[in-house]
Design an enzyme around this catalytic site. Structure first.
Site, mmCIF file in Angstrom:
data_model
loop_
_atom_site.group_PDB
_atom_site.id
_atom_site.type_symbol
_atom_site.label_atom_id
_atom_site.label_comp_id
_atom_site.label_asym_id
_atom_site.label_seq_id
_atom_site.Cartn_x
_atom_site.Cartn_y
_atom_site.Cartn_z
ATOM 1 N N ASP A 108 31.537 36.178 43.671
ATOM 2 C CA ASP A 108 32.432 36.017 44.817
ATOM 3 C C ASP A 108 31.690 35.190 45.866
ATOM 4 O O ASP A 108 31.629 33.959 45.768
ATOM 5 C CB ASP A 108 32.803 37.430 45.286
ATOM 6 C CG ASP A 108 33.870 37.468 46.350
ATOM 7 O OD1 ASP A 108 34.702 36.566 46.400
ATOM 8 O OD2 ASP A 108 33.870 38.430 47.153
ATOM 9 N N LYS A 136 35.032 33.100 41.597
ATOM 10 C CA LYS A 136 35.944 32.683 42.676
ATOM 11 C C LYS A 136 35.216 31.628 43.507
ATOM 12 O O LYS A 136 34.603 31.951 44.532
ATOM 13 C CB LYS A 136 36.232 33.871 43.608
ATOM 14 C CG LYS A 136 37.171 34.928 43.098
ATOM 15 C CD LYS A 136 37.469 35.883 44.261
ATOM 16 C CE LYS A 136 37.849 37.249 43.822
ATOM 17 N NZ LYS A 136 37.878 38.223 44.931
ATOM 18 N N ASP A 164 36.800 47.138 39.821
ATOM 19 C CA ASP A 164 37.435 48.293 40.460
ATOM 20 C C ASP A 164 37.935 47.990 41.863
ATOM 21 O O ASP A 164 37.534 47.011 42.491
ATOM 22 C CB ASP A 164 36.431 49.438 40.562
ATOM 23 C CG ASP A 164 35.430 49.227 41.704
ATOM 24 O OD1 ASP A 164 34.795 48.146 41.735
ATOM 25 O OD2 ASP A 164 35.299 50.107 42.568
HETATM 26 P P1 IMP Z 1 29.356 38.723 45.867
HETATM 27 O O1 IMP Z 1 28.004 39.256 46.208
HETATM 28 O O2 IMP Z 1 30.187 38.447 47.087
HETATM 29 O O3 IMP Z 1 29.331 37.540 44.930
HETATM 30 O O4 IMP Z 1 30.153 39.878 45.200
HETATM 31 C C1 IMP Z 1 30.006 40.294 43.936
HETATM 32 C C2 IMP Z 1 30.522 41.719 43.802
HETATM 33 O O5 IMP Z 1 31.651 41.974 44.652
HETATM 34 C C3 IMP Z 1 30.994 41.919 42.397
HETATM 35 O O6 IMP Z 1 29.965 42.432 41.600
HETATM 36 C C4 IMP Z 1 32.120 42.903 42.562
HETATM 37 O O7 IMP Z 1 31.601 44.198 42.484
HETATM 38 C C5 IMP Z 1 32.639 42.686 43.954
HETATM 39 N N1 IMP Z 1 33.887 41.899 43.959
HETATM 40 C C6 IMP Z 1 34.055 40.647 44.421
HETATM 41 N N2 IMP Z 1 35.321 40.233 44.284
HETATM 42 C C7 IMP Z 1 35.978 41.254 43.687
HETATM 43 C C8 IMP Z 1 37.342 41.435 43.251
HETATM 44 O O8 IMP Z 1 38.220 40.572 43.375
HETATM 45 N N3 IMP Z 1 37.624 42.650 42.680
HETATM 46 C C9 IMP Z 1 36.693 43.617 42.508
HETATM 47 N N4 IMP Z 1 35.428 43.491 42.890
HETATM 48 C C10 IMP Z 1 35.067 42.321 43.480
#
Ligand code: IMP
Length: 188
Positions: A108, A136, A164
């Protein structure tokens, strides 16, 4: 549970097809690397808990020897936004000189994986790559190289196939967009 889904983004069949392709690619890319003297197995590191469904299918699509370990990362912050990250459960395996693939459910902002890559690189693996089921790209805040990506998806909050919301929906066999009112209510 299915009534809470606004739209199916990736079907069960699409996931299975793509996971098989990713498994084939990983097998080809690492076949020679792990066949050295002495031979080693490819170490798959799953991020708890979202990656376990993907990991369990992916590992069976790989036809070279693999070993599994798990790591737990928690992000401060609530609801659907991720904040600062920290390690909550470490690997049991010494990854020095090992070929390692991190298996993640979704990239994300990139903060979680960027933290994890820094943490694992410091342990001197032979190589370190990332395999994520979903990406994303519109949400990226920290640049991160994801070598193996299942699907690029738009900026929507998704659940299912391991992902989740408030620990629910992980057992849906597809990736779907959660109806907005369900997570907006919890956040207010
Ligand atoms: P980042 O550190 O922002 O890249 O987030 C990664 C983590 O956020 C992932 O391992 C997920 O646990 C959570 N996450 C991000 N987007 C989503 C989503 O659309 N649905 C569920 N969990 C998400």
């Amino acid at each position: 549970m299915q009534n809470d889904i606004a739209e199916i983004l990736v079907t069960e069949e699409e996931i299975q097809t793509r996971v098989a392709e990713l498994g084939r690619r990983i097998s080809i890319d690492y076949r020679d690397k792990v066949a050295g003297d002495p031979p080693q197995s490819l170490l798959l590191v799953g991020l708890l808990r979202g990656a376990i469904v993907f990991l369990s299918d992916l590992m069976r699509a790989i036809d070279i020897p693999v070993q599994l370990d798990f790591i737990g990362i928690s992000s401060y912050g609530s609801g659907t936004e991720s904040g600062a990250v920290r390690l909550v459960m470490d690997l049991e395996t010494d990854i020095a000189a090992r070929h390692v693939v991190i298996v993640e459910d979704i990239v994300d902002t990139g903060k979680t994986l960027s933290y994890l890559v820094g943490n694992l690189e410091a342990r001197n693996p032979a190589s370190l790559r990332i395999c994520a089921l979903l990406d994303k790209p519109d949400r990226r805040m920290v640049p991160i190289e994801v070598k193996y990506v299942g699907f690029e998806i738009p900026d929507k909050f998704v659940v299912g196939y391991g992902l989740d919301f408030a620990e629910g929906y992980r057992n849906l066999p597809f990736v779907g967009v959660l109806k907005e009112h369900l997570y907006k209510v919890v956040l207010m």
